[in-house]
Scaffold this motif. Structure first.
Motif, PDB file in Angstrom:
ATOM      1  N   PRO A 215       0.880  -1.284  -0.067  1.00  0.00           N
ATOM      2  CA  PRO A 215       0.069   0.102  -0.003  1.00  0.00           C
ATOM      3  C   PRO A 215       0.806   1.258   0.120  1.00  0.00           C
ATOM      4  O   PRO A 215       2.048   1.459   0.395  1.00  0.00           O
ATOM      5  N   LEU A 216       0.451   2.253  -0.585  1.00  0.00           N
ATOM      6  CA  LEU A 216       0.778   3.743  -0.445  1.00  0.00           C
ATOM      7  C   LEU A 216      -0.293   4.493   0.076  1.00  0.00           C
ATOM      8  O   LEU A 216      -1.560   4.265  -0.250  1.00  0.00           O
ATOM      9  N   ALA A 217       0.099   5.415   0.862  1.00  0.00           N
ATOM     10  CA  ALA A 217      -1.017   6.607   1.367  1.00  0.00           C
ATOM     11  C   ALA A 217      -0.379   7.621   1.945  1.00  0.00           C
ATOM     12  O   ALA A 217       0.872   7.819   1.915  1.00  0.00           O
ATOM     13  N   LYS A 218      -1.143   8.243   2.689  1.00  0.00           N
ATOM     14  CA  LYS A 218      -0.589   9.863   2.946  1.00  0.00           C
ATOM     15  C   LYS A 218      -0.308   9.601   4.549  1.00  0.00           C
ATOM     16  O   LYS A 218       0.550  10.804   5.122  1.00  0.00           O
ATOM     17  N   CYS A 219      -0.481   8.628   5.064  1.00  0.00           N
ATOM     18  CA  CYS A 219       0.109   8.564   6.846  1.00  0.00           C
ATOM     19  C   CYS A 219      -0.001   7.033   7.112  1.00  0.00           C
ATOM     20  O   CYS A 219      -0.629   6.102   6.487  1.00  0.00           O
ATOM     21  N   VAL A 220       0.586   6.635   8.351  1.00  0.00           N
ATOM     22  CA  VAL A 220       0.723   5.434   8.513  1.00  0.00           C
ATOM     23  C   VAL A 220      -0.641   4.674   8.875  1.00  0.00           C
ATOM     24  O   VAL A 220      -0.873   3.607   8.448  1.00  0.00           O
ATOM     25  N   LYS A 221      -1.593   5.350   9.368  1.00  0.00           N
ATOM     26  CA  LYS A 221      -2.961   4.947   9.885  1.00  0.00           C
ATOM     27  C   LYS A 221      -3.512   4.484   8.565  1.00  0.00           C
ATOM     28  O   LYS A 221      -4.262   3.309   8.427  1.00  0.00           O
ATOM     29  N   ASP A 222      -3.506   5.400   7.590  1.00  0.00           N
ATOM     30  CA  ASP A 222      -4.013   4.852   6.138  1.00  0.00           C
ATOM     31  C   ASP A 222      -3.567   3.661   5.678  1.00  0.00           C
ATOM     32  O   ASP A 222      -3.997   2.708   5.079  1.00  0.00           O
ATOM     33  N   ILE A 223      -2.339   3.368   5.718  1.00  0.00           N
ATOM     34  CA  ILE A 223      -1.403   2.271   5.267  1.00  0.00           C
ATOM     35  C   ILE A 223      -1.802   0.908   6.013  1.00  0.00           C
ATOM     36  O   ILE A 223      -2.258  -0.073   5.403  1.00  0.00           O
ATOM     37  N   ALA A 224      -1.954   1.237   7.311  1.00  0.00           N
ATOM     38  CA  ALA A 224      -2.677   0.149   8.206  1.00  0.00           C
ATOM     39  C   ALA A 224      -4.107  -0.262   7.720  1.00  0.00           C
ATOM     40  O   ALA A 224      -4.476  -1.523   7.354  1.00  0.00           O
ATOM     41  N   LEU A 225      -4.718   1.046   7.394  1.00  0.00           N
ATOM     42  CA  LEU A 225      -6.169   0.461   6.816  1.00  0.00           C
ATOM     43  C   LEU A 225      -6.148  -0.164   5.608  1.00  0.00           C
ATOM     44  O   LEU A 225      -7.107  -1.147   5.520  1.00  0.00           O
ATOM     45  N   MET A 226      -5.193   0.077   4.679  1.00  0.00           N
ATOM     46  CA  MET A 226      -5.190  -0.245   3.227  1.00  0.00           C
ATOM     47  C   MET A 226      -4.713  -1.824   3.530  1.00  0.00           C
ATOM     48  O   MET A 226      -5.309  -2.645   2.634  1.00  0.00           O
ATOM     49  N   LEU A 227      -3.762  -2.117   4.464  1.00  0.00           N
ATOM     50  CA  LEU A 227      -3.178  -3.396   4.489  1.00  0.00           C
ATOM     51  C   LEU A 227      -4.421  -4.399   5.098  1.00  0.00           C
ATOM     52  O   LEU A 227      -4.336  -5.492   4.673  1.00  0.00           O
ATOM     53  N   ASP A 228      -5.329  -3.802   5.799  1.00  0.00           N
ATOM     54  CA  ASP A 228      -6.145  -4.688   6.535  1.00  0.00           C
ATOM     55  C   ASP A 228      -7.243  -5.254   5.280  1.00  0.00           C
ATOM     56  O   ASP A 228      -7.618  -6.451   5.073  1.00  0.00           O
ATOM     57  N   ALA A 229      -7.483  -4.308   4.294  1.00  0.00           N
ATOM     58  CA  ALA A 229      -8.114  -4.649   3.146  1.00  0.00           C
ATOM     59  C   ALA A 229      -7.551  -5.395   2.189  1.00  0.00           C
ATOM     60  O   ALA A 229      -8.300  -6.056   1.292  1.00  0.00           O
ATOM     61  N   GLY A 230      -6.224  -5.529   2.107  1.00  0.00           N
ATOM     62  CA  GLY A 230      -5.563  -5.981   0.953  1.00  0.00           C
ATOM     63  C   GLY A 230      -4.872  -7.514   1.233  1.00  0.00           C
ATOM     64  O   GLY A 230      -4.626  -8.174   0.650  1.00  0.00           O
ATOM     65  N   THR A 231      -4.772  -7.878   2.690  1.00  0.00           N
ATOM     66  CA  THR A 231      -4.036  -8.954   3.008  1.00  0.00           C
ATOM     67  C   THR A 231      -4.917 -10.297   3.055  1.00  0.00           C
ATOM     68  O   THR A 231      -6.120 -10.157   2.813  1.00  0.00           O
ATOM     69  N   GLY A 232      -4.129 -11.303   3.063  1.00  0.00           N
ATOM     70  CA  GLY A 232      -4.756 -12.687   3.063  1.00  0.00           C
ATOM     71  C   GLY A 232      -4.534 -13.639   2.360  1.00  0.00           C
ATOM     72  O   GLY A 232      -3.873 -13.319   1.235  1.00  0.00           O
ATOM     73  N   LEU A 233      -4.747 -14.960   2.630  1.00  0.00           N
ATOM     74  CA  LEU A 233      -4.289 -16.080   1.694  1.00  0.00           C
ATOM     75  C   LEU A 233      -5.021 -15.818   0.413  1.00  0.00           C
ATOM     76  O   LEU A 233      -6.305 -15.527   0.453  1.00  0.00           O
ATOM     77  N   CYS A 234      -4.520 -16.335  -0.564  1.00  0.00           N
ATOM     78  CA  CYS A 234      -5.212 -16.365  -1.914  1.00  0.00           C
ATOM     79  C   CYS A 234      -4.601 -17.785  -2.600  1.00  0.00           C
ATOM     80  O   CYS A 234      -3.436 -17.827  -2.636  1.00  0.00           O
ATOM     81  N   GLU A 235      -5.621 -18.532  -2.951  1.00  0.00           N
ATOM     82  CA  GLU A 235      -5.196 -19.851  -3.731  1.00  0.00           C
ATOM     83  C   GLU A 235      -4.449 -19.809  -4.866  1.00  0.00           C
ATOM     84  O   GLU A 235      -3.702 -20.656  -5.155  1.00  0.00           O
ATOM     85  N   THR A 236      -4.117 -18.646  -5.434  1.00  0.00           N
ATOM     86  CA  THR A 236      -3.521 -18.598  -6.875  1.00  0.00           C
ATOM     87  C   THR A 236      -1.998 -18.103  -6.450  1.00  0.00           C
ATOM     88  O   THR A 236      -1.450 -18.041  -7.270  1.00  0.00           O
ATOM     89  N   ASP A 237      -1.968 -17.687  -5.237  1.00  0.00           N
ATOM     90  CA  ASP A 237      -0.566 -17.279  -4.803  1.00  0.00           C
ATOM     91  C   ASP A 237      -0.161 -18.402  -3.795  1.00  0.00           C
ATOM     92  O   ASP A 237      -0.501 -17.935  -2.612  1.00  0.00           O
TER      93      ASP A 237
END
Length: 466
Positions: A215-237
């Protein structure tokens, strides 16, 4: 109202969307208006699809999204033009793929969409890879702090879009510094997570540990917010996994001081401009006021540059070797040379590079027995002239290749550790300078929490420069 919304951080806007104080359409319209006002100056988002985003906004059920703690509630985001958004061109900055329209989004983007993000634009990139964002499809991206300076790369478009308040979050990816370098050059925050934290698309070598999404963002809190939404197990990776941290955002205030930090200006292996050195030293008083103990013992990085060149060449040969056979004349000459490295490298060099990577990881394990974090500059140089394709000399020392000016980031890539680039100050000419903070493998939660403490101490001005 538009300016008021675009100046907010992502976590603030998500809360407004959640409470119904603003609608998703209003957020999209604010982004569109800001884009129309400023992007002609910087060329960060050359491909926009706001009308399609509005159609998706009509389908967002905020009540249902509230049941998903990771949801971004319809927040508009920019997607780097190395990532696929279904139905939208992905060019990689190459004329070869100028009309390439994927039928579906890749794993990175789809995970964000599943958690309430709405892509509204493609951000500009270098042709295939590199530290300077320009290409024959969409042209050059400019640094908003000085329009005659480079934006960095390869996530240059994403970083500039954030710096100019066109979007609240943007995707990036990082091989040798492609999240971190442009974050530093544009006074925003970029996180290179541990491999597997954010699932990757099928374009990449599935078992490669060098190239990660983040993630890229304007502050660390936003990085954490986006990482929450983007992380996790994916069967194709096959390298992806479910992180032990249930919420990076909720963990931001859980860091227990004091910490022991190693500080270095050059990793002991790279030249660094004097003004960069003096600016990053500004972090030291802040570390002391936090009660952190600061040392200088770091692992030996000798051999990192040669090892990275070998491993990068192998990766590019894997990814682009077939294309080179049929479209050689249509590929940027520097990329051609990189691909050829992968084909010409000797077995002994490959073995040596792999041994170095393994030994460096073990050195990092030993390092973390005594230290919690390692801090160094994000870039060896300040943003340079936009007409200069790459740096050839740093502090009087010649660079051997066109990527050696960002060796301070790609040396850390080889550690397999999470690394965040955080703004720390400005040069005498008003150009942004950042630091890298490296944490323990797969401990993104602790890294982000510590970075937030530093961010609060430094307290940099984050308003758009244009």
């Amino acid at each position: 109202m538009t300016e008021e919304l675009t100046e907010k951080f992502a976590y603030e806007l998500v809360e407004l969307l959640k409470t119904g104080e603003i609608s998703v359409k209003e957020a999209i319209d604010a982004s569109r208006k800001r884009h129309e006002d400023v992007d002609s100056n910087v060329n960060a988002l050359p491909m926009t699809f706001y009308d399609e985003a509005i159609q998706k906004a009509d389908k967002i059920d905020i009540k249902k999204e509230k049941e998903n703690k990771k949801s971004l509630m319809g927040l508009p985001i920019a997607v780097k033009d190395y990532n696929d958004v279904g139905g939208i061109p992905t060019t990689y900055g190459s004329k070869i793929f100028a009309n390439n329209i994927p039928t579906k989004s890749d794993a990175t983007v789809q995970r964000l969409v599943n958690n309430g993000a709405i892509p509204i634009a493609k951000s500009n990139v270098p042709e295939w890879a590199g530290g300077h964002t320009f290409n024959p499809v969409y042209g050059i991206t400019r640094n908003p702090y000085n329009l005659e300076k480079i934006a960095g790369g390869s996530s240059g478009g994403s970083s500039v879009a954030l710096a100019t308040n066109q979007v609240w979050l943007a995707t990036g990816n990082d091989l040798g510094g492609s999240l971190r370098t442009p974050a530093s050059f544009n006074n925003v925050v970029g996180l290179r997570p541990s491999v597997g934290v954010v699932p990757r698309g099928l374009r990449y070598h599935s078992f490669d540990p060098l190239w990660v999404e983040g993630p890229l963002a304007k502050c660390v809190k936003d990085i954490a917010l986006m990482l929450d939404a983007g992380t996790g197990l994916c069967e194709t990776d096959p390298l992806s996994f479910d992180h032990s941290c249930q919420s990076f955002f909720d963990s931001l205030d859980n860091f227990q001081l004091p910490a022991r930090v190693a500080f270095t200006e050059d990793l002991g292996i790279v030249p660094v401009e004097q003004e960069v050195r003096s600016t990053v030293r500004n972090i030291l008083p802040h570390l002391k006021t936090l009660g952190a103990e600061v040392g200088s013992d770091i692992p030996d990085f000798s051999g990192a540059i040669d090892s990275f060149h070998t491993l990068r060449g192998l990766l590019l040969a894997y990814m682009m070797g077939d294309l080179l056979k049929t479209r050689r004349d249509d590929i940027l000459i520097d990329i051609v040379k990189n691909i050829e490295v992968g084909y010409e490298v000797k077995n002994e060099q490959i073995i040596s590079a792999e041994k170095f990577r393994q030994d460096l990881y073990r050195k990092m394990v030993n390092f973390f027995e005594d230290y919690d974090f390692l801090i160094c500059p994000t870039c060896s140089v300040l943003p340079f002239d936009i007409k200069t394709p790459f740096v050839t000399e740093i502090d009087g020392i010649p660079c051997k290749t066109y990527i050696d000016w960002f060796a301070i980031t790609f040396a850390l890539t080889l550690t397999s550790c999470p690394i965040i680039s955080l703004p720390i100050g400005f040069s005498s000419d008003g150009l942004p300078v950042g630091i890298q903070i490296l944490g323990k493998p797969r401990q993104e939660d602790r890294l982000l929490a510590f970075a937030k403490l530093i961010e609060e101490k430094v307290g940099l001005h984050r308003n758009s420069p244009i």
